[in-house]
Design an enzyme around this catalytic site. Sequence first.
Site, PDB file in Angstrom:
ATOM      1  N   GLN A 127      42.185  29.361  55.341  1.00 35.25           N
ATOM      2  CA  GLN A 127      41.709  29.293  56.671  1.00 35.25           C
ATOM      3  C   GLN A 127      41.623  30.742  57.482  1.00 35.25           C
ATOM      4  O   GLN A 127      42.719  31.060  57.905  1.00 35.25           O
ATOM      5  CB  GLN A 127      42.508  28.388  57.422  1.00 35.25           C
ATOM      6  N   GLY A 128      40.506  31.319  57.722  1.00 37.62           N
ATOM      7  CA  GLY A 128      40.233  32.497  58.449  1.00 37.62           C
ATOM      8  C   GLY A 128      39.995  32.263  59.776  1.00 37.62           C
ATOM      9  O   GLY A 128      38.843  32.492  60.197  1.00 37.62           O
ATOM     10  N   SER A 130      42.877  32.732  62.940  1.00 39.97           N
ATOM     11  CA  SER A 130      43.317  33.903  63.726  1.00 39.97           C
ATOM     12  C   SER A 130      43.296  35.276  63.515  1.00 39.97           C
ATOM     13  O   SER A 130      43.047  35.595  62.457  1.00 39.97           O
ATOM     14  CB  SER A 130      44.975  33.561  63.540  1.00 39.97           C
ATOM     15  N   SER A 162      47.181  31.985  55.762  1.00 39.14           N
ATOM     16  CA  SER A 162      48.196  31.446  54.890  1.00 39.14           C
ATOM     17  C   SER A 162      47.397  31.245  53.312  1.00 39.14           C
ATOM     18  O   SER A 162      46.191  31.002  53.244  1.00 39.14           O
ATOM     19  CB  SER A 162      48.583  30.074  54.955  1.00 39.14           C
ATOM     20  N   GLU A 245      43.408  19.344  61.137  1.00 34.53           N
ATOM     21  CA  GLU A 245      44.878  19.839  60.756  1.00 34.53           C
ATOM     22  C   GLU A 245      46.088  19.375  61.673  1.00 34.53           C
ATOM     23  O   GLU A 245      47.059  19.156  61.276  1.00 34.53           O
ATOM     24  CB  GLU A 245      44.713  21.667  61.371  1.00 34.53           C
ATOM     25  N   GLU A 378      53.186  24.853  73.164  1.00 27.94           N
ATOM     26  CA  GLU A 378      52.579  24.821  74.528  1.00 27.94           C
ATOM     27  C   GLU A 378      51.346  24.590  74.574  1.00 27.94           C
ATOM     28  O   GLU A 378      50.723  23.844  75.267  1.00 27.94           O
ATOM     29  CB  GLU A 378      52.929  26.328  75.100  1.00 27.94           C
TER      30      GLU A 378
END
Length: 395
Positions: A127-128, A130, A162, A245, A378
Site C-alpha cells: 500500500q503506497g 504515506s 509494509s 483497513e 489521535e
Amino acid sequence: MDLNLTAEEQQFRDELRAWLATHTPRNWEHRRDEPAEAHFAFLCQWQRTLYEGGWAGISWPGEYGGRGASLMQQVLFWQEMALAGAPPMANILGLGLVGPTIIAFGTEAQKTRYLRKILSAEEIWCQGFSEPNAGSDLASLQTEARRDGDHYVVNGQKVWTSYGWAADWCELVVRTDPAAPKHKGLTVLLVDMRSPGVEVRPLRQMTGETEFNEVFFRDVRVPIENRVGNENQGWDVAIGTLMHERGTFGAALQITYKRSIDRLIELSRTVQRNGRPAADDPVIRQKLAQCYAEVEIMRANQMRAFSRISETGVPGPEGSIQKIWWSELNQRMQQIAQELLGPYGQLEGLDPRAVDHGAWSYGYLRARGNTIEAGTSEVQRNIIGHFVLGLPRSY
Ligand SMILES: Cc1cc2nc3c(=O)[nH]c(=O)nc-3n(C[C@H](O)[C@H](O)[C@H](O)COP(=O)(O)OP(=O)(O)OC[C@H]3O[C@@H](n4cnc5c(N)ncnc54)[C@H](O)[C@@H]3O)c2cc1C
C-alpha cells in the site's frame, strides 16, 4: 443483531473446523527465526493451501475466486482460524485492503485480472500511501503522475510501505492535478513493482525486521487501464481503502490476540512471582481477566462492524473505534507479558529461557507501531469526534 448461528452458518463452521483440523501446520511459530524470505514463503504456501481448499476470500464474489459467502461466515472463518492456532495469511494487504477496493471501485477487467491472484498469494500487494511529509495528513502527498499518451509517468517517494520488499504490486495514491485543492487532485493507480524506475529500500525497525520500506519512483510508466476510479477522484477510493483497513482489518487480528491471551494465561501458570506461580498473584489475575474480557469485546465489536457492512456495503467511521481498541489492547497485553517475564522478556531467538522463542520480546517492540499504522490513535479519535459524535472538525 442475532448472535445465534443459522443452520447454514453452523454447517460452514463445522466443515471449516474439520478442514483446519487436518490442514493447519503445527509448531509453525518457531519459523519466525528463519530468514524473512523463507518465513514469508511459508505463509504464502499456507495461503495457497487455504485458497485451494476454497477457504480464501470467504465473502468475495465466487466469479473472482472467492466463496461468495456472507460476512458472518467471514467472521466465523477468522474465529475458527484463531481456535485452530493457524498461521496468518501472507497477502495481508491484498486481502484486507486492495481486494476490497478493487471489488468496490475497480473495472471488470481489473477484477478479473487481479482478485484471484490476491487470494492465491500468487501476487503480493503493498500500500503506497504515506510519504515523508504526508502521513496523518495524507491529502498533502506529493508523488506526482502526469499523463503521457496512454500511460501515467510517476515520480516521487513513498515511505513505511509494509511488505514493499516482497510485493509484486502496489496500490499507489498520486497527485494528478497539482493546481486543484489538495483532496481533489489525487488518483489511485495499480503499479507493477517490477516496472523500470521502481526502487525499494528496506527500513530496519527496532524489532530487527525490515517489514517496511522506502519506495522511490523515477519516471515509472503505468498504463491508464491501471487507474482505479476516475482521474482526480482518488481521494474517495483511498478513503474506501482506509475504511476497510480500519473496519475489517481487526478481524484477522483476532487470530493473533486470541492466541496472545491464551499464551499469557499459560505463561502466568509457568513463571514464578514471590515464590509462587504468577497466576496466584491477585493483581496479575485481575489484569489477565481484564484482557480476556477485552479480547471478547473486540470480537463482538468486529461482528457489529461486519453487521453494518452487510447492511450498507461499506465500513463506517465506527471502524475507528475498532482500530483504537485492537491497537491499544495489544500494547496492554504485551506490557503484561513483560511484567510477567521480567528481564527474560528481553530475550530473543532460540535461547531456551526465551519463552515462546522470544515472541514476547518481538511482540512488545512491534506493538508500538500499532497505534501509528492505519492512522494514529489521535487521528482515529478525531474521526470518531467528528463523524460519530458530530463534534466540530479538528482542523
Ligand atoms: C508498522 C507500520 C506500518 C505501516 N505501513 C504502511 C503501509 O504499508 N503503507 C503506507 O502508506 N503507510 C504505512 N504506514 C505509515 C502510517 O500510515 C503513518 O505512519 C501514519 O499515518 C502517521 O503518519 P506519520 O508517521 O507521518 O506521522 P504524523 O502524521 O507526522 O503524526 C505525528 C504525530 O502527530 C499527531 N497528529 C497528526 N495530526 C494530528 C491531528 N490532526 N490531531 C491530533 N494529532 C495529530 C499524530 O497522532 C502523531 O502522534 C505504516 C506505519 C507503521 C508504524
